[in-house]
Design a protein around this motif. Structure first.
Motif, short mmCIF file in Angstrom:
data_model
loop_
_atom_site.label_atom_id
_atom_site.label_comp_id
_atom_site.label_asym_id
_atom_site.label_seq_id
_atom_site.Cartn_x
_atom_site.Cartn_y
_atom_site.Cartn_z
N ALA A 70 0.84 -1.20 0.00
CA ALA A 70 0.00 0.00 0.00
C ALA A 70 0.87 1.25 0.00
CB ALA A 70 -0.92 0.01 1.22
N PHE A 71 0.38 2.29 -0.64
CA PHE A 71 1.10 3.56 -0.73
C PHE A 71 1.50 4.06 0.66
CE2 PHE A 71 1.03 8.16 -0.38
CZ PHE A 71 2.02 8.51 -1.28
N PHE A 72 0.56 4.03 1.59
CA PHE A 72 0.85 4.58 2.92
C PHE A 72 1.89 3.75 3.66
CE2 PHE A 72 -3.30 6.41 1.89
CZ PHE A 72 -2.98 7.75 2.02
N THR A 73 1.97 2.46 3.37
CA THR A 73 3.00 1.62 3.96
C THR A 73 4.37 2.02 3.42
OG1 THR A 73 1.45 -0.22 4.20
CG2 THR A 73 3.81 -0.76 4.23
N VAL A 74 4.45 2.19 2.10
CA VAL A 74 5.72 2.61 1.49
C VAL A 74 6.12 3.99 2.00
CG1 VAL A 74 6.90 3.13 -0.69
CG2 VAL A 74 5.32 1.20 -0.55
N ALA A 75 5.16 4.90 2.09
CA ALA A 75 5.45 6.26 2.58
C ALA A 75 5.96 6.22 4.02
CB ALA A 75 4.21 7.14 2.47
N ALA A 76 5.36 5.40 4.85
CA ALA A 76 5.79 5.30 6.25
C ALA A 76 7.20 4.71 6.35
CB ALA A 76 4.80 4.44 7.05
N LEU A 77 7.48 3.69 5.56
CA LEU A 77 8.82 3.10 5.56
C LEU A 77 9.85 4.08 5.02
CD1 LEU A 77 7.90 -0.50 4.42
CD2 LEU A 77 8.87 0.16 6.65
N ALA A 78 9.50 4.79 3.96
CA ALA A 78 10.42 5.78 3.40
C ALA A 78 10.75 6.84 4.46
CB ALA A 78 9.82 6.43 2.16
N GLY A 79 9.74 7.31 5.16
CA GLY A 79 9.96 8.30 6.21
C GLY A 79 10.85 7.77 7.32
N ALA A 80 10.62 6.54 7.73
CA ALA A 80 11.42 5.94 8.81
C ALA A 80 12.86 5.75 8.39
CB ALA A 80 10.81 4.59 9.21
N LEU A 81 13.08 5.58 7.08
CA LEU A 81 14.44 5.35 6.57
C LEU A 81 15.09 6.61 6.01
CD1 LEU A 81 13.70 1.95 4.83
CD2 LEU A 81 15.10 2.31 6.88
N GLY A 82 14.38 7.74 6.04
CA GLY A 82 14.93 8.99 5.54
C GLY A 82 15.04 9.03 4.03
N LEU A 83 14.15 8.32 3.34
CA LEU A 83 14.15 8.30 1.88
C LEU A 83 13.03 9.19 1.35
CD1 LEU A 83 14.41 4.44 1.39
CD2 LEU A 83 16.26 6.10 1.14
N SER A 84 13.23 9.78 0.20
CA SER A 84 12.16 10.57 -0.41
C SER A 84 11.35 9.64 -1.32
CB SER A 84 12.72 11.74 -1.24
OG SER A 84 13.19 11.29 -2.49
N MET A 85 10.06 9.89 -1.40
CA MET A 85 9.20 9.11 -2.28
C MET A 85 9.61 9.29 -3.73
SD MET A 85 7.14 7.26 -0.51
CE MET A 85 5.78 6.86 -1.59
N ASP A 86 10.01 10.50 -4.10
CA ASP A 86 10.44 10.76 -5.48
C ASP A 86 11.64 9.88 -5.84
OD1 ASP A 86 8.48 12.64 -5.99
OD2 ASP A 86 9.75 14.33 -5.40
N ASP A 87 12.58 9.78 -4.92
CA ASP A 87 13.76 8.95 -5.17
C ASP A 87 13.37 7.49 -5.31
OD1 ASP A 87 16.55 8.52 -5.51
OD2 ASP A 87 16.68 7.86 -3.42
N LEU A 88 12.48 7.00 -4.43
CA LEU A 88 12.04 5.61 -4.52
C LEU A 88 11.36 5.33 -5.85
CD1 LEU A 88 10.57 4.63 -1.03
CD2 LEU A 88 12.63 3.77 -2.14
N VAL A 89 10.49 6.21 -6.27
CA VAL A 89 9.78 6.02 -7.54
C VAL A 89 10.78 5.95 -8.69
CG1 VAL A 89 8.22 7.11 -9.20
CG2 VAL A 89 7.61 7.04 -6.78
N GLY A 90 11.71 6.86 -8.72
CA GLY A 90 12.70 6.89 -9.79
C GLY A 90 13.58 5.66 -9.81
#
Length: 84
Positions: A56-76
């Motif tokens: 789920a989007f919100f799961t990925v967003a929460a993990l990205a936040g916990a790991l200090g990653l940007s969603m834009d970077d993950l998508v790319g």
């Protein structure tokens, strides 16, 4: 309800996401990162191993936040090789 099978590109993208999250987690435990993100360690394990290739989007967003990653970077960085 029957779920439509995932395409090879969707599976590849999910596996790439799992590799990126695992690399970003580094030496931190799965339990620690999952707790910060507010998800179960089992959910994180399934994502990292590719067993949950479409989290789920919100799961990925929460993990990205916990790991200090940007969603834009993950998508790319999760683009299938053919699309890149």
């Amino acid at each position: 309800m029957v779920r439509t099978p995932l395409t090879p590109e969707e599976r590849e993208r999910g596996e790439q996401l799992g590799r990126l999250l695992r690399a970003a987690r580094g030496e931190r435990s799965m339990t620690e990162v999952a707790a910060v993100a507010g998800v179960s360690a089992e959910t994180l394990r399934k994502i990292e191993t590719g067993r949950a290739p479409t989290p789920a989007f919100f799961t990925v967003a929460a993990l990205a936040g916990a790991l200090g990653l940007s969603m834009d970077d993950l998508v790319g960085r999760c683009e299938p090789a053919a699309a890149a």
